[in-house]
Design a protein around this motif. Structure first.
Motif, PDB file in Angstrom:
ATOM      1  N   ARG A   1       0.840  -1.197   0.000  1.00 52.38           N
ATOM      2  CA  ARG A   1       0.000   0.000   0.000  1.00 52.38           C
ATOM      3  C   ARG A   1       0.877   1.249   0.000  1.00 52.38           C
ATOM      4  O   ARG A   1       2.029   1.218   0.441  1.00 52.38           O
ATOM      5  CB  ARG A   1      -0.946   0.013   1.212  1.00 52.38           C
TER       6      ARG A   1
ATOM      7  N   LYS B   1       0.144   4.785   1.319  1.00 58.41           N
ATOM      8  CA  LYS B   1      -0.782   5.621   2.076  1.00 58.41           C
ATOM      9  C   LYS B   1      -0.016   6.770   2.728  1.00 58.41           C
ATOM     10  O   LYS B   1       1.037   6.563   3.331  1.00 58.41           O
ATOM     11  CB  LYS B   1      -1.489   4.784   3.150  1.00 58.41           C
ATOM     12  N   ASN B   2      -0.578   7.980   2.596  1.00 56.75           N
ATOM     13  CA  ASN B   2       0.080   9.172   3.146  1.00 56.75           C
ATOM     14  C   ASN B   2       1.524   9.289   2.655  1.00 56.75           C
ATOM     15  O   ASN B   2       2.423   9.648   3.407  1.00 56.75           O
ATOM     16  CB  ASN B   2       0.034   9.151   4.683  1.00 56.75           C
ATOM     17  N   ARG B   3       1.708   8.933   1.364  1.00 55.35           N
ATOM     18  CA  ARG B   3       3.003   9.021   0.697  1.00 55.35           C
ATOM     19  C   ARG B   3       4.063   8.114   1.321  1.00 55.35           C
ATOM     20  O   ARG B   3       5.266   8.353   1.215  1.00 55.35           O
ATOM     21  CB  ARG B   3       3.504  10.475   0.673  1.00 55.35           C
ATOM     22  N   VAL B   4       3.616   7.049   1.979  1.00 58.30           N
ATOM     23  CA  VAL B   4       4.531   6.061   2.551  1.00 58.30           C
ATOM     24  C   VAL B   4       4.295   4.724   1.847  1.00 58.30           C
ATOM     25  O   VAL B   4       3.187   4.186   1.873  1.00 58.30           O
ATOM     26  CB  VAL B   4       4.311   5.896   4.062  1.00 58.30           C
TER      27      VAL B   4
END
Length: 287
Positions: free
Chosen positions: A227, A229-232
């Motif tokens: 994934r 998510k939040n640029r991670v």
């Protein structure tokens, strides 16, 4: 029950039977590095993998002949078949390096992996074929890696072991069309793709890669979830990421893939591995 109801019941029964038969004919494997590290020997570790529901295992390259022999015995004693070897040298010593001594170490690593494969009865050695960097250009990675693989291929062909080049975060072979072309250039039954479902997600779609590569190019498969998510960007437990597993299941069904797939995640204890195995089953069943 009238005739229409009977027909409807028959169709429903047929559909239910079809759904039950939809499990992919793929063999479930676990990565050796995922087995409990606290256990005293490889036989104990292999037993945990077998008990968790896996039939096959993929091992990393082992240099020590004594450990190599211990692993072979662990496989024979537990019945957990070693299907492949993950080469260990290709990141530290890229095959496409402009430094000849680095390339020499990379070739040495592939020959050690081949020795392991022959000792364990494995059919593939996974290879990251090149690593593009600021000092190692893309085009030269293409030509240099191919040159070295052509040197290795006669040794692998003689041993009847496949070199399986993996799509991975190496800034190289970024699309399925490019990977297909790279594989096809060798025109060898011992040079295939090792398709990693999770590695694809950052830049593409697994179902697209599966159909483009097809059964004729995919030697083995790595299964993991991902994934962003939040640029991670992170790899996560199966079913906790962004992969559309139904689409992946359909793509494997469409090409008729029936080889081995190895789950590649963090390691853990027996309970964790049993949970991973059940999540893997959901993917194979098209849940």
């Amino acid at each position: 029950m009238n005739r229409r109801d009977l027909i409807a019941a028959g169709v429903a029964s047929f559909m239910a039977g079809s759904a039950q038969a939809a499990r992919l004919p793929i063999k479930k494997a676990v990565l050796g590095s995922m087995l409990p590290k606290a256990l005293p020997d490889w036989k104990s570790k292999f037993a945990v993998g077998k008990d968790a529901g896996f039939t096959h295992i993929e091992m990393g390259t082992v240099e020590d002949p004594k450990e190599e022999a211990e692993i072979a015995k662990a496989s024979a004693d537990t019945g957990l078949k070693i299907h492949g070897v993950m080469n260990a040298a290709h990141w530290k010593y890229p095959l496409n390096s402009s430094n000849s001594s680095v390339v020499e170490e990379s070739m040495k690593g592939m020959r050690t992996s081949l020795r392991n494969a022959k000792a364990w009865g494995a059919s593939t050695v996974l290879l990251v074929p090149g690593v593009v960097s600021a000092t190692e250009p893309y085009g030269e990675a293409m030509t240099r890696s191919a040159k070295q693989i052509k040197i290795l291929l006669p040794e692998y062909e003689k041993a009847k072991v496949i070199i399986a080049v993996e799509n991975v975060w190496n800034k190289f072979l970024l699309s399925p069309l490019e990977m297909a072309s790279y594989v096809d250039q060798f025109r060898s039954p011992y040079l295939w793709n090792y398709l990693d479902v999770g590695n694809i997600v950052l830049t593409g779609y697994p179902q697209d890669w599966i159909r483009t590569m097809g059964k004729k190019r995919i030697a083995k498969v790595h299964i993991k979830d991902f994934r962003f998510k939040n640029r991670v960007a992170e790899f996560v437990d199966l079913w906790d990421g962004e992969i559309d597993w139904k689409a992946v299941h359909q793509a494997f069904t469409d090409i008729g893939y029936d080889g081995v797939a190895t789950v590649e995640l963090r390691g853990g204890d027996a309970a964790y591995l049993a949970d991973v195995s059940k999540r893997f089953d959901r993917i194979l069943e098209g849940a």
